[in-house]
Write an enzyme that holds these catalytic residues in place. Structure first.
Site, PDB file in Angstrom:
ATOM      1  N   GLU A 258       1.700   7.812 -12.697  1.00  0.00           N
ATOM      2  CA  GLU A 258       0.483   7.766 -13.820  1.00  0.00           C
ATOM      3  C   GLU A 258       0.271   9.202 -14.025  1.00  0.00           C
ATOM      4  O   GLU A 258      -0.277   9.833 -13.361  1.00  0.00           O
ATOM      5  CB  GLU A 258      -0.340   6.773 -13.603  1.00  0.00           C
ATOM      6  CG  GLU A 258      -1.179   6.224 -14.727  1.00  0.00           C
ATOM      7  CD  GLU A 258      -2.506   5.314 -14.265  1.00  0.00           C
ATOM      8  OE1 GLU A 258      -2.353   5.148 -13.065  1.00  0.00           O
ATOM      9  OE2 GLU A 258      -3.212   5.270 -14.846  1.00  0.00           O
TER      10      GLU A 258
ATOM     11  N   ARG B 192       3.145   4.539   2.455  1.00  0.00           N
ATOM     12  CA  ARG B 192       2.673   5.278   2.179  1.00  0.00           C
ATOM     13  C   ARG B 192       2.508   6.306   2.959  1.00  0.00           C
ATOM     14  O   ARG B 192       2.304   6.184   4.245  1.00  0.00           O
ATOM     15  CB  ARG B 192       1.023   5.032   1.766  1.00  0.00           C
ATOM     16  CG  ARG B 192       0.832   4.870   0.340  1.00  0.00           C
ATOM     17  CD  ARG B 192      -0.736   4.569   0.045  1.00  0.00           C
ATOM     18  NE  ARG B 192      -1.324   5.429  -0.801  1.00  0.00           N
ATOM     19  CZ  ARG B 192      -0.906   5.292  -2.132  1.00  0.00           C
ATOM     20  NH1 ARG B 192      -0.194   4.161  -2.598  1.00  0.00           N
ATOM     21  NH2 ARG B 192      -1.585   6.090  -3.196  1.00  0.00           N
TER      22      ARG B 192
ATOM     23  N   LYS C  30      -6.140  10.041  -5.883  1.00  0.00           N
ATOM     24  CA  LYS C  30      -6.366  10.700  -6.606  1.00  0.00           C
ATOM     25  C   LYS C  30      -8.052  10.680  -7.018  1.00  0.00           C
ATOM     26  O   LYS C  30      -8.391  11.649  -7.610  1.00  0.00           O
ATOM     27  CB  LYS C  30      -5.588  10.391  -7.916  1.00  0.00           C
ATOM     28  CG  LYS C  30      -4.379  11.191  -8.182  1.00  0.00           C
ATOM     29  CD  LYS C  30      -3.507  10.658  -9.362  1.00  0.00           C
ATOM     30  CE  LYS C  30      -2.170   9.963  -9.091  1.00  0.00           C
ATOM     31  NZ  LYS C  30      -1.548   9.231 -10.306  1.00  0.00           N
TER      32      LYS C  30
HETATM   33  P1  ATP Z   1      -3.140   7.429  -6.285  1.00  0.00           P
HETATM   34  O1  ATP Z   1      -3.836   6.274  -5.519  1.00  0.00           O
HETATM   35  O2  ATP Z   1      -3.370   8.723  -5.344  1.00  0.00           O
HETATM   36  O3  ATP Z   1      -3.781   7.516  -7.358  1.00  0.00           O
HETATM   37  P2  ATP Z   1      -0.976   6.251  -7.281  1.00  0.00           P
HETATM   38  O4  ATP Z   1      -0.003   5.454  -6.367  1.00  0.00           O
HETATM   39  O5  ATP Z   1      -1.891   5.698  -8.248  1.00  0.00           O
HETATM   40  O6  ATP Z   1      -1.640   7.367  -6.554  1.00  0.00           O
HETATM   41  P3  ATP Z   1       0.978   7.052  -9.138  1.00  0.00           P
HETATM   42  O7  ATP Z   1       0.920   8.081  -9.919  1.00  0.00           O
HETATM   43  O8  ATP Z   1       0.684   5.541  -9.745  1.00  0.00           O
HETATM   44  O9  ATP Z   1      -0.160   7.366  -8.056  1.00  0.00           O
HETATM   45  O10 ATP Z   1       2.074   7.092  -8.192  1.00  0.00           O
HETATM   46  C1  ATP Z   1       3.467   7.689  -8.236  1.00  0.00           C
HETATM   47  C2  ATP Z   1       4.503   7.053  -7.319  1.00  0.00           C
HETATM   48  O11 ATP Z   1       4.097   7.902  -6.039  1.00  0.00           O
HETATM   49  C3  ATP Z   1       4.313   5.370  -7.139  1.00  0.00           C
HETATM   50  O12 ATP Z   1       5.421   5.081  -6.866  1.00  0.00           O
HETATM   51  C4  ATP Z   1       3.613   5.596  -5.769  1.00  0.00           C
HETATM   52  O13 ATP Z   1       3.789   4.531  -5.085  1.00  0.00           O
HETATM   53  C5  ATP Z   1       3.795   6.884  -5.126  1.00  0.00           C
HETATM   54  N1  ATP Z   1       2.867   7.408  -4.269  1.00  0.00           N
HETATM   55  C6  ATP Z   1       1.450   7.653  -4.514  1.00  0.00           C
HETATM   56  N2  ATP Z   1       1.101   8.015  -3.398  1.00  0.00           N
HETATM   57  C7  ATP Z   1       1.952   8.168  -2.455  1.00  0.00           C
HETATM   58  C8  ATP Z   1       1.860   8.314  -1.078  1.00  0.00           C
HETATM   59  N3  ATP Z   1       0.537   8.776  -0.188  1.00  0.00           N
HETATM   60  N4  ATP Z   1       2.857   8.006  -0.217  1.00  0.00           N
HETATM   61  C9  ATP Z   1       3.968   7.634  -0.867  1.00  0.00           C
HETATM   62  N5  ATP Z   1       4.099   7.604  -2.125  1.00  0.00           N
HETATM   63  C10 ATP Z   1       2.924   7.442  -2.945  1.00  0.00           C
HETATM   64 MG    MG Z   2      -1.814   4.596  -9.488  1.00  0.00          MG
END
Ligand code: ATP
Ligand code: MG
Length: 562
Positions: free
Chosen positions: A42, A268, A278
């Site tokens: 995102e 994760r 984030k």
């Molecule tokens: P955050 O919780 O930090 O906002 P998010 O999952 O909302 O992270 P996205 O931009 O939606 O962030 O994530 C893009 C991709 O990266 C998704 O497929 C997500 O599952 C993966 N991802 C995000 N954080 C991690 C992590 N700590 N370990 C592994 N994969 C991750």
């Molecule tokens: Mg997200």
């Protein structure tokens, strides 16, 4: 933007793990005859090391199985999205060493997603609900407790279609109506209790501008976007496991252009002494705890990059931890150990003094300047040698001298001889102190026979210290970093910010040898005896401590095996 050059190829032979086993089984069973993945961030912030795990996995699988991997911006929620993040994300992925087959946006599919919503309504599988978000949420029920069906649940397809079109055309205020899937209000998986598919939000979108006032939810957009692109294996983190039945349900009820993709969840990545969400990272930036998303203390790709973490080390770290089905927090020392290992092999050695005190060599010929030859990298003969100016006034580290040392202190002290790295043996005679007893100048003599750091009579010294010729020194600003959070698991109990380390950055004015001028912005050098330091990309006189020399990971391993 050009991809950065990498001296180590990305491994094409992937390790074995449950995802690769599943893909192999799918291919063997003819479930799919190809492999396609995607990375779907995102655009609401910068990428962090957790994302790097997902990037390495998705791009790594595509490479291994010879399929495409698209970068898809999951830009269905205009609230926090910004084109600034889009560019940074593309740049960070390239820097990690991966090239997306194509760069696409979920918003590219808004027309198709909407058409599918009408299809679902036509089948009697979705309805427009007039209740507000709070009421809907209150009706969801709980585990073991069925939800309450909405009074609007049994609207006819014709009525729903009319209302959906009015929603699309802006006839209603934000929050006045939503489109929900009609599934099962007593489903054991909560996400299946008539989830919201569309909501009204009068917000300009960074790509579709004001064309839409309704936006699809993650659940309505994600699987269908995968299907439109031809993704076979849609990999996401464990918290989406509960969304899988819904992912499948949406796809089962639509006419798809491609084979139905499959979602698989993996753990994760968490790292000790840092936070990864984030929301918290943004708070660190907004509260001014750090200088920005690229602050070297941040676990962002930008921060690590500025700090001098090479992409090869990040990838090697992620390869080593592998993918698993249970969440875990990995020691940051393991990542640092990969960083250190890389730089030990590649970084040029230089000398710099972080806390300088002057040594005057009293028997040095007045005004004479010599050059001594120093090895650039003992791990790499091809790195060659350099000439380092040596003169009668040098800077050394303040703690490499003690007037009145405790036992087992082997460095410089009156009457003791030490080696100056690549230079001469010197013996301290006395020291000048100020009114507070601080040493302001050390006097020493040198042995002219010991040039290059060897005595012809074979006599030994117990310590070798680094130095910089005072007349030739470059003034440097050096940032020394410690853990951003003192707790190994910040926020595990209470507020993560309670364990912020107030001393996570110390800035010192240092003295460096002239050959530092040869080091390019962004490059990492080893300061002899001190650690690895990255030259700031915008200011070659500023350096950031990447990591110290001691391998703390090895110690942790030893402790664990005891
Ligand atoms: P955050 O919780 O930090 O906002 P998010 O999952 O909302 O992270 P996205 O931009 O939606 O962030 O994530 C893009 C991709 O990266 C998704 O497929 C997500 O599952 C993966 N991802 C995000 N954080 C991690 C992590 N700590 N370990 C592994 N994969 C991750
Ligand atoms: Mg997200």
């Amino acid at each position: 933007m050009t991809p950065s050059p990498h001296d180590e190829p990305i491994p094409t032979e992937g390790p074995s793990d449950f995802i690769r086993e599943k893909i192999d089984a799918d291919l063997a069973a003819g479930r799919f005859d190809r492999v396609q993945t995607r990375f779907p961030p995102e655009p609401n912030g910068y990428l962090h090391i957790g994302h790097a795990k997902s990037i390495c996995l998705n791009f790594g699988l595509a490479e291994q199985y010879g399929g495409p991997c698209l970068l898809r911006f999951d830009d269905t929620n205009p609230v926090a999205e910004d084109p600034e993040y889009v560019d940074a994300i593309i740049d960070d992925i390239r820097w990690l060493g991966f090239e997306p087959t194509d760069v696409v946006h979920a918003s590219d599919y808004f027309d198709q997603l909407y058409a599918w919503a009408e299809e679902l309504v036509g089948k009697g599988l979705a309805y427009v609900d007039d209740q507000d978000a709070e009421t809907i949420s209150a009706q969801r029920g709980g585990f073991g407790e069925p939800g309450i069906e909405s009074p609007f649940r049994d609207r006819t397809p014709e009525e729903n279609l009319g209302l959906l079109r009015q929603m699309r055309d802006g006839a209603f205020a934000d929050g006045e109506k939503v489109l929900r899937a009609k599934i099962d209000m007593s489903a054991s998986v909560m996400t299946m209790r008539d989830p919201v598919l569309y909501r009204i939000r009068r917000l300009p979108h960074h790509r579709t501008e004001d064309r839409w006032v309704i936006y699809p939810t993650y659940d309505w957009a994600h699987g269908q976007s995968d299907a439109i692109e031809g993704v076979t294996h849609s990999l996401c983190t464990l918290e989406f496991a509960d969304h899988r039945p819904l992912y499948d349900w949406c796809l089962e009820h639509l006419e798809l252009p491609n084979d139905r993709p499959e979602q698989t969840e993996f753990a994760r990545l968490g790292l000790t002494h840092t936070v990864m969400s984030k929301r918290l990272l943004r708070q660190l930036v907004e509260d001014g705890v750090v200088d920005g998303w690229d602050d070297p203390r941040m676990p962002t790709i930008r921060g690590m990059r500025k700090r001098g973490y090479p992409p090869e080390a990040i990838r090697a770290f992620i390869d080593e931890i592998g993918v698993a089905k249970t969440n875990s927090t990995v020691e940051i020392e393991l990542l640092e150990s990969h960083v250190r290992r890389h730089h030990n092999a590649h970084a040029l050695r230089r000398m710099a003094v972080l806390d300088p005190v002057k040594v005057v060599i009293t028997n040095w010929p007045e005004g004479q300047v010599e050059h001594v030859e120093a090895v650039n990298n003992p791990e790499d003969d091809a790195a060659g040698t350099r000439q380092v100016p040596f003169s009668g006034e040098l800077w050394i580290e303040r703690d490499d001298f003690m007037a009145d040392p405790p036992p087992k202190y082997y460095r410089l002290t009156p009457g003791r001889e030490v080696r100056l790295r690549a230079g001469y043996f010197i013996t301290a005679t006395d020291a000048v102190t100020d009114a507070d007893g601080n040493v302001t100048e050390i006097h020493a003599t040198y042995d002219p026979e010991t040039k290059g750091g060897q005595a012809p009579d074979g006599r030994k010294v117990k310590a070798t210290i680094h130095w910089v010729s005072a007349a030739h020194a470059e003034d440097l600003t050096v940032h020394l970093y410690e853990r951003l959070f003192t707790d190994s698991h910040p926020g595990a109990e209470g507020d993560a910010f309670d364990s912020l380390n107030p001393a996570s950055r110390e800035t010192v004015e240092a003295k460096g040898e002239p050959a530092l001028a040869d080091v390019a912005p962004g490059e990492v050098v080893q300061f002899e005896r001190l650690g690895y330091f990255a030259v700031d990309p915008d200011d070659t006189r500023t350096l950031h401590r990447t990591v110290g020399l001691r391998d703390e990971w090895a110690n942790i391993q030893k402790r664990k095996s005891k």
